[in-house]
Design a protein around this motif. Structure first.
Motif, short mmCIF file in Angstrom:
data_model
loop_
_atom_site.label_atom_id
_atom_site.label_comp_id
_atom_site.label_asym_id
_atom_site.label_seq_id
_atom_site.Cartn_x
_atom_site.Cartn_y
_atom_site.Cartn_z
N ASN A 36 13.16 -9.11 -6.48
CA ASN A 36 12.97 -9.17 -5.03
C ASN A 36 14.26 -9.00 -4.24
OD1 ASN A 36 10.09 -9.65 -4.95
ND2 ASN A 36 10.50 -11.68 -5.75
N MET A 37 15.37 -8.68 -4.94
CA MET A 37 16.65 -8.52 -4.25
C MET A 37 16.66 -7.20 -3.48
SD MET A 37 18.45 -11.24 -5.13
CE MET A 37 20.11 -10.76 -4.71
N ALA A 38 17.36 -7.20 -2.34
CA ALA A 38 17.49 -5.97 -1.55
C ALA A 38 18.42 -4.99 -2.26
CB ALA A 38 18.05 -6.31 -0.16
N PRO A 39 18.11 -3.68 -2.21
CA PRO A 39 18.92 -2.67 -2.92
C PRO A 39 20.41 -2.74 -2.57
CG PRO A 39 16.90 -1.68 -2.09
CD PRO A 39 16.95 -3.08 -1.53
N GLU A 40 20.74 -3.02 -1.29
CA GLU A 40 22.15 -3.04 -0.91
C GLU A 40 22.93 -4.17 -1.58
OE1 GLU A 40 19.77 -4.82 2.60
OE2 GLU A 40 19.60 -3.12 1.21
N GLN A 41 22.22 -5.21 -2.03
CA GLN A 41 22.88 -6.30 -2.74
C GLN A 41 23.21 -5.93 -4.18
OE1 GLN A 41 19.62 -9.21 -1.51
NE2 GLN A 41 21.41 -10.54 -1.39
N LEU A 42 22.66 -4.82 -4.64
CA LEU A 42 22.76 -4.47 -6.05
C LEU A 42 23.53 -3.18 -6.30
CD1 LEU A 42 19.00 -5.16 -6.92
CD2 LEU A 42 20.92 -6.75 -7.14
N LEU A 106 23.44 -10.07 -12.61
CA LEU A 106 23.78 -10.42 -11.23
C LEU A 106 24.39 -11.81 -11.18
CD1 LEU A 106 23.55 -9.27 -8.35
CD2 LEU A 106 21.40 -10.51 -8.12
N SER A 107 25.34 -11.98 -10.31
CA SER A 107 26.00 -13.28 -10.14
C SER A 107 24.97 -14.37 -9.86
CB SER A 107 26.99 -13.21 -8.98
OG SER A 107 27.36 -14.50 -8.56
N LEU A 108 25.05 -15.47 -10.62
CA LEU A 108 24.08 -16.54 -10.41
C LEU A 108 24.29 -17.25 -9.08
CD1 LEU A 108 23.43 -18.21 -13.87
CD2 LEU A 108 22.25 -16.35 -12.73
N SER A 109 25.47 -17.12 -8.50
CA SER A 109 25.67 -17.71 -7.17
C SER A 109 24.78 -17.00 -6.15
CB SER A 109 27.14 -17.62 -6.75
OG SER A 109 27.54 -16.26 -6.65
N THR A 110 24.48 -15.72 -6.41
CA THR A 110 23.55 -14.97 -5.56
C THR A 110 22.11 -15.31 -5.91
OG1 THR A 110 25.13 -13.15 -5.40
CG2 THR A 110 22.83 -12.65 -4.86
N LEU A 111 21.80 -15.27 -7.21
CA LEU A 111 20.43 -15.52 -7.65
C LEU A 111 19.96 -16.93 -7.33
CD1 LEU A 111 20.52 -13.75 -11.12
CD2 LEU A 111 19.01 -13.15 -9.25
N ASN A 112 20.89 -17.89 -7.41
CA ASN A 112 20.49 -19.29 -7.31
C ASN A 112 20.60 -19.88 -5.91
OD1 ASN A 112 19.64 -19.57 -9.92
ND2 ASN A 112 21.57 -20.39 -10.68
N LYS A 113 20.52 -19.05 -4.89
CA LYS A 113 20.41 -19.59 -3.54
C LYS A 113 19.10 -20.35 -3.44
CE LYS A 113 23.21 -16.11 -1.23
NZ LYS A 113 23.23 -14.93 -0.34
N ARG A 114 19.11 -21.42 -2.68
CA ARG A 114 17.96 -22.33 -2.66
C ARG A 114 16.67 -21.63 -2.27
NH1 ARG A 114 17.62 -27.79 -3.16
NH2 ARG A 114 15.80 -28.81 -2.26
N GLU A 115 16.75 -20.70 -1.31
CA GLU A 115 15.52 -20.02 -0.89
C GLU A 115 14.97 -19.15 -2.02
OE1 GLU A 115 18.91 -17.61 1.17
OE2 GLU A 115 18.50 -19.69 0.57
N ASN A 116 15.86 -18.57 -2.83
CA ASN A 116 15.40 -17.77 -3.97
C ASN A 116 14.74 -18.65 -5.03
OD1 ASN A 116 16.36 -15.38 -2.86
ND2 ASN A 116 18.34 -15.54 -3.87
N LEU A 117 15.34 -19.81 -5.27
CA LEU A 117 14.78 -20.74 -6.25
C LEU A 117 13.41 -21.24 -5.80
CD1 LEU A 117 17.88 -22.91 -7.27
CD2 LEU A 117 16.94 -20.89 -8.40
N LEU A 118 13.30 -21.55 -4.51
CA LEU A 118 12.03 -22.05 -3.99
C LEU A 118 10.94 -20.98 -4.10
CD1 LEU A 118 10.54 -24.38 -2.65
CD2 LEU A 118 11.26 -23.51 -0.43
N SER A 119 11.31 -19.73 -3.82
CA SER A 119 10.35 -18.64 -3.93
C SER A 119 9.85 -18.49 -5.36
CB SER A 119 11.01 -17.33 -3.45
OG SER A 119 10.13 -16.25 -3.64
#
Length: 203
Positions: A36-42, A106-119
């Motif tokens: 679900n990550m945006a292309p520009e982040q990748l 991908l950096s887990l600091s990006t993946l593990n943002k709280r909103e991503n974890l909640l989703s």
């Protein structure tokens, strides 16, 4: 999202090895978040993926991964390489597609943002109870194939800190963020993180 354009730099390999060591629920959650990550982040990771995918097939084979490692001066024995591929290959088709590569690198600091974890938690919590039950864990992991009962027991042991036989969001978030720095970050980044933690402890 930025990353070296070298075929497979050291931090990317470290991230993949860290991903390989995670339990199946954590890997599945990262797959879900990465998809679900945006292309520009990748963008940086996309360049690395394309550099490894020599035949532009959209997936990385064992031989392509081996060559990517070799070009960077990293050597894994066949058993280590097979284990790495197997852990990244969520759909078990013998190759690594782009979404699988992103989840593992991908950096887990990006993946593990709280909103991503909640989703991710809400996707697994199909009855919206606020807890992941054994049945929901089984449904989440079933895509990996095979018997997942031992994996579920391991996940419950690791995560269920209050001993109620299910996993709430805080327990899930704790599992997802535990040990990330020690496994995946460079020593300099880790030192900075520790300094920040020390500083925060005095606030």
């Amino acid at each position: 999202g930025t990353a070296s354009s070298a075929p497979l730099d050291n931090i990317i390999l470290k991230r993949m090895q860290g991903f390989s060591a995670m339990n199946k629920l954590k890997r599945q959650a990262l797959m879900l978040i990465a998809s679900n990550m945006a292309p520009e982040q990748l963008a940086g990771l996309k360049a690395i993926f394309e550099a490894i995918d020599k035949d532009n097939s959209g997936s990385i084979t064992v031989d392509e991964m081996k060559q990517g490692l070799h070009e960077q001066g990293s050597v894994l024995d066949q058993e280590e390489l097979d284990q790495l591929i197997d852990s990244l290959d969520a759909d078990k088709n013998g190759t690594i597609d782009y979404s699988e590569f992103v989840a593992g690198t991908l950096s887990l600091s990006t993946l593990n943002k709280r909103e991503n974890l909640l989703s991710a938690f809400e996707k697994f919590d199909t009855d919206n109870s606020g807890y992941l039950t054994v049945d929901e864990l089984e449904a989440a992991l079933r895509g990996n194939g095979g018997d997942v009962s031992e994996d579920i027991k391991q996940i419950i042991r690791e995560c269920d800190t209050d001993g109620d036989g299910r996993i709430d969001f805080e327990e899930f978030a704790s599992m997802m963020t535990a040990g990330n720095e020690s496994v995946l970050q460079s020593k300099s980044t880790l030192r900075r993180a520790k300094k920040a933690d020390i500083a925060m402890s005095h606030v």
